[in-house]
Design a protein around this motif. Structure first.
Motif, PDB file in Angstrom:
ATOM      1  N   ASN A 228       0.859  -1.275  -0.125  1.00  0.00           N
ATOM      2  CA  ASN A 228      -0.133   0.011   0.017  1.00  0.00           C
ATOM      3  C   ASN A 228       0.802   1.403   0.146  1.00  0.00           C
ATOM      4  O   ASN A 228       0.701   2.254  -0.684  1.00  0.00           O
ATOM      5  CB  ASN A 228      -0.812  -0.040   1.204  1.00  0.00           C
ATOM      6  CG  ASN A 228      -1.955  -0.931   1.154  1.00  0.00           C
ATOM      7  OD1 ASN A 228      -2.530  -1.369   0.267  1.00  0.00           O
ATOM      8  ND2 ASN A 228      -2.360  -1.591   2.302  1.00  0.00           N
ATOM      9  N   THR A 229       1.785   1.214   0.808  1.00  0.00           N
ATOM     10  CA  THR A 229       2.769   2.100   0.846  1.00  0.00           C
ATOM     11  C   THR A 229       3.705   2.677  -0.120  1.00  0.00           C
ATOM     12  O   THR A 229       3.633   3.624  -0.837  1.00  0.00           O
ATOM     13  CB  THR A 229       3.935   2.023   1.979  1.00  0.00           C
ATOM     14  OG1 THR A 229       3.244   1.914   3.334  1.00  0.00           O
ATOM     15  CG2 THR A 229       4.774   3.226   2.134  1.00  0.00           C
ATOM     16  N   LEU A 230       3.892   1.546  -0.934  1.00  0.00           N
ATOM     17  CA  LEU A 230       4.820   1.478  -2.422  1.00  0.00           C
ATOM     18  C   LEU A 230       3.735   2.180  -3.625  1.00  0.00           C
ATOM     19  O   LEU A 230       4.346   3.036  -4.125  1.00  0.00           O
ATOM     20  CB  LEU A 230       5.329   0.271  -2.754  1.00  0.00           C
ATOM     21  CG  LEU A 230       6.025   0.086  -4.139  1.00  0.00           C
ATOM     22  CD1 LEU A 230       7.104   0.975  -3.978  1.00  0.00           C
ATOM     23  CD2 LEU A 230       6.159  -1.388  -4.318  1.00  0.00           C
ATOM     24  N   ALA A 231       2.465   1.963  -3.271  1.00  0.00           N
ATOM     25  CA  ALA A 231       1.663   2.238  -4.278  1.00  0.00           C
ATOM     26  C   ALA A 231       1.415   3.758  -4.332  1.00  0.00           C
ATOM     27  O   ALA A 231       1.057   4.465  -5.158  1.00  0.00           O
ATOM     28  CB  ALA A 231       0.177   1.402  -4.332  1.00  0.00           C
ATOM     29  N   GLN A 232       1.498   4.296  -3.098  1.00  0.00           N
ATOM     30  CA  GLN A 232       1.401   5.810  -2.894  1.00  0.00           C
ATOM     31  C   GLN A 232       2.616   6.604  -3.439  1.00  0.00           C
ATOM     32  O   GLN A 232       2.264   7.708  -3.679  1.00  0.00           O
ATOM     33  CB  GLN A 232       1.129   5.747  -1.196  1.00  0.00           C
ATOM     34  CG  GLN A 232       0.101   5.550  -0.759  1.00  0.00           C
ATOM     35  CD  GLN A 232      -0.105   5.744   0.645  1.00  0.00           C
ATOM     36  OE1 GLN A 232       0.803   6.122   1.280  1.00  0.00           O
ATOM     37  NE2 GLN A 232      -1.111   5.119   1.383  1.00  0.00           N
ATOM     38  N   THR A 233       3.726   5.798  -3.926  1.00  0.00           N
ATOM     39  CA  THR A 233       4.698   6.532  -4.460  1.00  0.00           C
ATOM     40  C   THR A 233       4.315   6.671  -6.130  1.00  0.00           C
ATOM     41  O   THR A 233       5.203   7.156  -6.890  1.00  0.00           O
ATOM     42  CB  THR A 233       6.152   5.915  -4.183  1.00  0.00           C
ATOM     43  OG1 THR A 233       5.989   4.644  -4.965  1.00  0.00           O
ATOM     44  CG2 THR A 233       6.210   5.816  -2.740  1.00  0.00           C
ATOM     45  N   GLY A 234       3.291   6.173  -6.197  1.00  0.00           N
ATOM     46  CA  GLY A 234       2.852   6.348  -7.924  1.00  0.00           C
ATOM     47  C   GLY A 234       3.283   4.943  -8.636  1.00  0.00           C
ATOM     48  O   GLY A 234       3.147   4.941  -9.862  1.00  0.00           O
ATOM     49  N   THR A 235       3.570   3.985  -8.046  1.00  0.00           N
ATOM     50  CA  THR A 235       3.689   2.659  -8.736  1.00  0.00           C
ATOM     51  C   THR A 235       2.705   1.606  -8.553  1.00  0.00           C
ATOM     52  O   THR A 235       1.710   1.474  -7.593  1.00  0.00           O
ATOM     53  CB  THR A 235       4.879   1.817  -8.043  1.00  0.00           C
ATOM     54  OG1 THR A 235       6.196   2.627  -7.821  1.00  0.00           O
ATOM     55  CG2 THR A 235       5.187   0.452  -8.505  1.00  0.00           C
ATOM     56  N   ASP A 236       2.086   1.316  -9.821  1.00  0.00           N
ATOM     57  CA  ASP A 236       1.145   0.506 -10.109  1.00  0.00           C
ATOM     58  C   ASP A 236       1.163  -0.863  -9.706  1.00  0.00           C
ATOM     59  O   ASP A 236       2.356  -1.288 -10.431  1.00  0.00           O
ATOM     60  CB  ASP A 236       0.328   0.812 -11.313  1.00  0.00           C
ATOM     61  CG  ASP A 236      -0.428   2.055 -11.418  1.00  0.00           C
ATOM     62  OD1 ASP A 236      -0.604   2.800 -10.513  1.00  0.00           O
ATOM     63  OD2 ASP A 236      -0.354   2.570 -12.666  1.00  0.00           O
TER      64      ASP A 236
ATOM     65  N   ILE B  81      -3.431  -2.476  -6.928  1.00  0.00           N
ATOM     66  CA  ILE B  81      -3.356  -1.092  -6.269  1.00  0.00           C
ATOM     67  C   ILE B  81      -2.923  -0.262  -7.152  1.00  0.00           C
ATOM     68  O   ILE B  81      -1.558  -0.154  -7.427  1.00  0.00           O
ATOM     69  CB  ILE B  81      -2.609  -1.359  -4.896  1.00  0.00           C
ATOM     70  CG1 ILE B  81      -2.885  -2.495  -4.042  1.00  0.00           C
ATOM     71  CG2 ILE B  81      -2.465  -0.073  -3.998  1.00  0.00           C
ATOM     72  CD1 ILE B  81      -1.824  -2.844  -2.932  1.00  0.00           C
ATOM     73  N   LEU B  82      -3.705   0.854  -7.430  1.00  0.00           N
ATOM     74  CA  LEU B  82      -3.273   1.944  -8.580  1.00  0.00           C
ATOM     75  C   LEU B  82      -3.085   3.190  -7.956  1.00  0.00           C
ATOM     76  O   LEU B  82      -3.942   3.880  -7.466  1.00  0.00           O
ATOM     77  CB  LEU B  82      -4.095   1.972  -9.829  1.00  0.00           C
ATOM     78  CG  LEU B  82      -4.779   0.527 -10.381  1.00  0.00           C
ATOM     79  CD1 LEU B  82      -5.542   0.875 -11.262  1.00  0.00           C
ATOM     80  CD2 LEU B  82      -3.336  -0.196 -11.006  1.00  0.00           C
ATOM     81  N   ASP B  83      -1.777   3.847  -8.011  1.00  0.00           N
ATOM     82  CA  ASP B  83      -1.551   5.054  -7.732  1.00  0.00           C
ATOM     83  C   ASP B  83      -2.059   5.381  -6.302  1.00  0.00           C
ATOM     84  O   ASP B  83      -2.406   6.274  -6.017  1.00  0.00           O
ATOM     85  CB  ASP B  83      -2.165   6.113  -8.598  1.00  0.00           C
ATOM     86  CG  ASP B  83      -1.485   7.601  -8.532  1.00  0.00           C
ATOM     87  OD1 ASP B  83      -0.539   7.657  -8.190  1.00  0.00           O
ATOM     88  OD2 ASP B  83      -2.037   8.596  -8.996  1.00  0.00           O
ATOM     89  N   GLY B  84      -1.839   4.527  -5.357  1.00  0.00           N
ATOM     90  CA  GLY B  84      -2.050   4.766  -3.913  1.00  0.00           C
ATOM     91  C   GLY B  84      -3.658   4.659  -3.678  1.00  0.00           C
ATOM     92  O   GLY B  84      -4.033   4.762  -2.394  1.00  0.00           O
ATOM     93  N   ALA B  85      -4.589   4.141  -4.569  1.00  0.00           N
ATOM     94  CA  ALA B  85      -5.820   3.905  -4.421  1.00  0.00           C
ATOM     95  C   ALA B  85      -6.173   2.533  -3.603  1.00  0.00           C
ATOM     96  O   ALA B  85      -5.087   2.020  -3.235  1.00  0.00           O
ATOM     97  CB  ALA B  85      -6.762   3.719  -5.715  1.00  0.00           C
ATOM     98  N   LEU B  86      -7.085   2.397  -2.899  1.00  0.00           N
ATOM     99  CA  LEU B  86      -7.372   1.232  -2.106  1.00  0.00           C
ATOM    100  C   LEU B  86      -7.632  -0.226  -3.255  1.00  0.00           C
ATOM    101  O   LEU B  86      -7.520  -0.149  -4.649  1.00  0.00           O
ATOM    102  CB  LEU B  86      -9.087   1.223  -1.890  1.00  0.00           C
ATOM    103  CG  LEU B  86      -9.133   2.269  -0.716  1.00  0.00           C
ATOM    104  CD1 LEU B  86     -10.699   2.257  -0.200  1.00  0.00           C
ATOM    105  CD2 LEU B  86      -8.371   1.999   0.590  1.00  0.00           C
ATOM    106  N   PRO B  87      -6.937  -1.064  -2.447  1.00  0.00           N
ATOM    107  CA  PRO B  87      -6.493  -2.404  -3.461  1.00  0.00           C
ATOM    108  C   PRO B  87      -8.190  -2.778  -4.126  1.00  0.00           C
ATOM    109  O   PRO B  87      -9.172  -2.536  -3.433  1.00  0.00           O
ATOM    110  CB  PRO B  87      -5.997  -3.321  -2.353  1.00  0.00           C
ATOM    111  CG  PRO B  87      -6.401  -2.896  -1.126  1.00  0.00           C
ATOM    112  CD  PRO B  87      -6.564  -1.437  -1.261  1.00  0.00           C
ATOM    113  N   LEU B  88      -7.970  -3.226  -5.217  1.00  0.00           N
ATOM    114  CA  LEU B  88      -9.296  -3.752  -5.899  1.00  0.00           C
ATOM    115  C   LEU B  88      -9.120  -4.951  -6.529  1.00  0.00           C
ATOM    116  O   LEU B  88      -8.141  -5.199  -7.361  1.00  0.00           O
ATOM    117  CB  LEU B  88      -9.625  -2.614  -7.071  1.00  0.00           C
ATOM    118  CG  LEU B  88     -10.890  -2.735  -7.767  1.00  0.00           C
ATOM    119  CD1 LEU B  88     -12.298  -2.711  -7.050  1.00  0.00           C
ATOM    120  CD2 LEU B  88     -11.140  -1.639  -8.747  1.00  0.00           C
ATOM    121  N   VAL B  89     -10.177  -6.037  -6.557  1.00  0.00           N
ATOM    122  CA  VAL B  89     -10.232  -7.205  -7.215  1.00  0.00           C
ATOM    123  C   VAL B  89     -10.628  -6.742  -8.636  1.00  0.00           C
ATOM    124  O   VAL B  89     -11.778  -6.339  -8.828  1.00  0.00           O
ATOM    125  CB  VAL B  89     -11.031  -8.240  -6.541  1.00  0.00           C
ATOM    126  CG1 VAL B  89     -11.150  -9.411  -7.428  1.00  0.00           C
ATOM    127  CG2 VAL B  89     -10.683  -8.796  -4.989  1.00  0.00           C
TER     128      VAL B  89
END
Length: 101
Positions: free
Chosen positions: A23-31, A48-56
């Motif tokens: 989740n932290t890594l995704a907040q840095t802009g990594t999809d 987990i896209l661009d810091g958004a909540l994880p999604l199935v």
């Protein structure tokens, strides 16, 4: 030890676990994307896209995991006290292309 993140993955209410560090890594802009199985024997592709909540974003059998693995997205492995967890980094349009296949 950092507690893993959980996500309800299916209509039966089964949860899957993954490292909270993603989740932290995704907040840095990594999809990010990864596949996990739940108790109902389904494979779930989670993003987990661009810091958004994880999604199935997809569900299926082992063929979903095979499709996911064949994409050639760079593989990364997170290692912590719980062990190793494999995930993939995606470019912005990778998910759209995957879902159109």
């Amino acid at each position: 030890m950092e507690q893993p993140s959980t996500l309800t993955a299916c209509a039966a209410g089964h949860t899957v676990h993954y490292p909270a560090a993603l989740n932290t890594l995704a907040q840095t802009g990594t999809d990010l994307a990864f596949c996990v199985a739940c108790e109902c024997q389904q494979v779930h592709m989670i993003t987990i896209l661009d810091g958004a909540l994880p999604l199935v974003v997809a569900r299926g059998g082992l063929d979903l995991f095979d499709r996911f693995e064949s994409q050639g997205w760079p593989e990364h492995v997170h290692v912590d006290e719980a062990g190793e967890f494999s995930y993939r980094a995606m470019e912005p349009l990778d998910l759209a292309r995957f879902l159109l296949e």
